[in-house]
Scaffold this motif. Structure first.
Motif, PDB file in Angstrom:
ATOM      1  N   SER A  42     -12.145  46.539  31.274  1.00  0.00           N
ATOM      2  CA  SER A  42     -11.890  46.912  32.666  1.00  0.00           C
ATOM      3  C   SER A  42     -10.526  46.453  33.155  1.00  0.00           C
ATOM      4  O   SER A  42      -9.998  46.993  34.135  1.00  0.00           O
ATOM      5  CB  SER A  42     -12.977  46.339  33.577  1.00  0.00           C
ATOM      6  N   VAL A  58      -3.298  51.315  31.348  1.00  0.00           N
ATOM      7  CA  VAL A  58      -3.798  52.652  31.641  1.00  0.00           C
ATOM      8  C   VAL A  58      -4.188  53.430  30.376  1.00  0.00           C
ATOM      9  O   VAL A  58      -5.091  54.279  30.411  1.00  0.00           O
ATOM     10  CB  VAL A  58      -2.756  53.443  32.472  1.00  0.00           C
ATOM     11  N   TRP A  76     -12.147  52.521  34.663  1.00  0.00           N
ATOM     12  CA  TRP A  76     -11.226  52.752  35.781  1.00  0.00           C
ATOM     13  C   TRP A  76     -12.020  53.011  37.067  1.00  0.00           C
ATOM     14  O   TRP A  76     -11.774  52.403  38.099  1.00  0.00           O
ATOM     15  CB  TRP A  76     -10.316  53.941  35.464  1.00  0.00           C
ATOM     16  N   SER A  77     -12.981  53.911  36.977  1.00  0.00           N
ATOM     17  CA  SER A  77     -13.789  54.256  38.145  1.00  0.00           C
ATOM     18  C   SER A  77     -14.592  53.062  38.650  1.00  0.00           C
ATOM     19  O   SER A  77     -14.762  52.883  39.867  1.00  0.00           O
ATOM     20  CB  SER A  77     -14.737  55.410  37.809  1.00  0.00           C
ATOM     21  N   MET A 122     -12.168  50.723  40.564  1.00  0.00           N
ATOM     22  CA  MET A 122     -11.769  51.368  41.806  1.00  0.00           C
ATOM     23  C   MET A 122     -12.921  51.406  42.801  1.00  0.00           C
ATOM     24  O   MET A 122     -12.726  51.201  44.014  1.00  0.00           O
ATOM     25  CB  MET A 122     -11.259  52.788  41.532  1.00  0.00           C
ATOM     26  N   HIS A 140      -4.428  47.630  35.159  1.00  0.00           N
ATOM     27  CA  HIS A 140      -3.837  48.705  35.940  1.00  0.00           C
ATOM     28  C   HIS A 140      -4.789  49.267  36.993  1.00  0.00           C
ATOM     29  O   HIS A 140      -4.342  49.673  38.082  1.00  0.00           O
ATOM     30  CB  HIS A 140      -3.353  49.823  35.011  1.00  0.00           C
ATOM     31  N   ALA A 141      -6.067  49.309  36.713  1.00  0.00           N
ATOM     32  CA  ALA A 141      -7.020  49.765  37.727  1.00  0.00           C
ATOM     33  C   ALA A 141      -7.062  48.777  38.889  1.00  0.00           C
ATOM     34  O   ALA A 141      -7.133  49.171  40.057  1.00  0.00           O
ATOM     35  CB  ALA A 141      -8.411  49.930  37.120  1.00  0.00           C
ATOM     36  N   TYR A 142      -6.995  47.500  38.566  1.00  0.00           N
ATOM     37  CA  TYR A 142      -6.999  46.458  39.601  1.00  0.00           C
ATOM     38  C   TYR A 142      -5.769  46.578  40.497  1.00  0.00           C
ATOM     39  O   TYR A 142      -5.875  46.573  41.728  1.00  0.00           O
ATOM     40  CB  TYR A 142      -7.030  45.091  38.922  1.00  0.00           C
ATOM     41  N   ALA A 199      -5.965  49.669  42.709  1.00  0.00           N
ATOM     42  CA  ALA A 199      -6.926  49.507  43.796  1.00  0.00           C
ATOM     43  C   ALA A 199      -6.363  48.640  44.908  1.00  0.00           C
ATOM     44  O   ALA A 199      -6.535  48.933  46.098  1.00  0.00           O
ATOM     45  CB  ALA A 199      -8.225  48.907  43.258  1.00  0.00           C
TER      46      ALA A 199
END
Length: 261
Positions: A105, A109, A117-118, A121, A163-165, A168
């Motif tokens: 997680s 990317v 990713w979802s 987010m 990258h998701a963090y 967000a």
């Protein structure tokens, strides 16, 4: 004393870290507080740690605010308990420690899968949207209010991973700014704090980095992590009437980390 007298605050992430510190501080400053988190035992720990004189002004509710059902539960609980919501502090979220529970997680990317990713987010950005969507009408009906999001300096820094963090947290910052413009005529102020490296369970596995003087200086010119209590005082300022001319602000509390960029 009394900086929040007569105010009702809904605080997410109240089971630990910044959310728990905000709950303690806001109660001490006169607010009635509903603390929200996913794990009831953690919320109970926060409640047990409060001074007895604040017990009657505190409630807890276990709810997942990354879901509409969880948000509805939390908001209704606050309204049933205290009649209104004047303040929202959204401190819930996941960070680097989430990697242990959800491997992959916090990858870059290319290596973070769409479901991971979802997931990040949903927890870190969608929850903020869902809460504000539910609470803004309540605040409008009550004549106004103050929303404070807990973001991160990672929301405007480039990092090699997570990258998701970072996406967000950046989303939270610009959503904060956009809402501040949309709801200013409703007497609703929307701001956020952007913490740096803070000593919370989210980063407990890497706090030993500060044991090395050179690494510590790279992480923060103050050569130490911040505390949840220091973040809570930033939230207190933005939540209180002391900041009535403050909306759309990103209050950086990072020990000077971003000052040299």
């Amino acid at each position: 004393m009394g900086r929040l007298n007569g105010k009702v605050a809904l605080i997410t992430g109240a089971g630990s870290g910044v959310g728990a510190a905000c709950m303690d501080l806001f109660l001490a400053k006169g607010a009635k507080v509903v603390g929200v988190g996913r794990t009831e035992s953690h919320l109970q720990d926060t409640l047990d740690g409060l001074e007895d004189i604040h017990a009657s002004s505190a409630r807890i509710v276990a709810a997942d605010v990354s879901t509409e059902t969880g948000v509805e539960c939390a908001v209704q609980h606050a309204k049933d308990a205290f009649g209104s919501i004047d303040i929202l502090v959204h401190a819930a979220g996941v960070g680097y420690s989430w990697e242990k529970q959800s491997p992959g997680s916090m990858a870059d990317v290319v290596h973070v899968t769409p479901d991971k990713w979802s997931e990040v987010m949903r927890i870190n950005l969608d929850a903020y949207y869902l809460l504000c969507r539910a609470i803004v009408p309540v605040m409008k009906a009550g004549g106004g209010g103050s929303i404070v999001g807990v973001t991160s300096i990672s929301g405007f820094q480039g990092l090699s991973a997570a990258h998701a963090y970072t996406a967000a947290k950046a989303g939270m910052i610009n959503l904060t700014r956009s809402m501040s413009v949309s709801y200013v005529r409703d007497n609703i102020r929307v701001n956020c704090i952007a913490p740096g490296f803070i000593a919370t369970p989210m980063v407990e596995d890497v706090l030993n980095l500060f044991d090395d003087a050179q690494t510590a200086e790279q992480l923060s010119p103050m050569c130490r992590p911040g505390t949840p209590e220091e973040m809570a005082y930033g939230c207190l300022y933005l939540a209180s009437d002391e900041s009535t001319y403050c909306s759309g602000t990103v209050l950086v509390i990072d020990g000077g980390t971003t000052a040299r960029q």
